[in-house]
Design an enzyme around this catalytic site. Structure first.
Site, mmCIF file in Angstrom:
data_model
loop_
_atom_site.group_PDB
_atom_site.id
_atom_site.type_symbol
_atom_site.label_atom_id
_atom_site.label_comp_id
_atom_site.label_asym_id
_atom_site.label_seq_id
_atom_site.Cartn_x
_atom_site.Cartn_y
_atom_site.Cartn_z
ATOM 1 C CG LEU A 14 -1.232 -5.959 -5.870
ATOM 2 C CD1 LEU A 14 -2.346 -6.364 -6.816
ATOM 3 C CD2 LEU A 14 -0.131 -5.286 -6.653
ATOM 4 C CG HIS A 15 -1.493 -2.195 0.206
ATOM 5 N ND1 HIS A 15 -2.724 -1.607 0.332
ATOM 6 C CD2 HIS A 15 -1.640 -3.466 0.619
ATOM 7 C CE1 HIS A 15 -3.582 -2.485 0.810
ATOM 8 N NE2 HIS A 15 -2.953 -3.630 0.981
ATOM 9 C CB ALA A 16 2.509 2.026 -1.407
#
Length: 97
Positions: A14-16
């Site tokens: 759960l990044h960018a």
């Protein structure tokens, strides 16, 4: 308290972009959703900064929940469960291309 589990399937966790898509979907529900994984305290899933800082890597199991206190007026337990199911499906489909 409605609770639903899911596995983060985006290769970057759960990044960018995956985090932004998830937070946008949470915000659209209008519910105060919390996301947590083993070993960390839950964070406000409506906050991109909190979600990215908490570090939800690829393959980790997360727990999505809505506090009982949020289930009053027009929002029912069933509505919250349906929203959490939809958010879980989003998390689990982000790895599909």
């Amino acid at each position: 308290m409605p609770v639903h589990k899911a596995v983060v399937s985006a290769s970057v966790g759960l990044h960018a972009r995956p985090a932004a898509m998830f937070v946008r979907a949470v915000t659209e529900t209008g519910l105060p959703v919390t996301i947590r994984r083993a070993g960390i305290q839950g964070v406000d899933a409506r906050s991109l900064l909190e979600v990215m800082t908490a570090d939800f890597p690829f393959g980790c199991e997360v727990e999505l929940s809505v506090p009982e206190g949020a289930l009053s007026g027009p929002v029912s337990h069933r509505d919250a469960e349906e929203a959490l199911r939809m958010l879980a499906e989003l998390l689990e489909s982000q790895g599909a291309s």
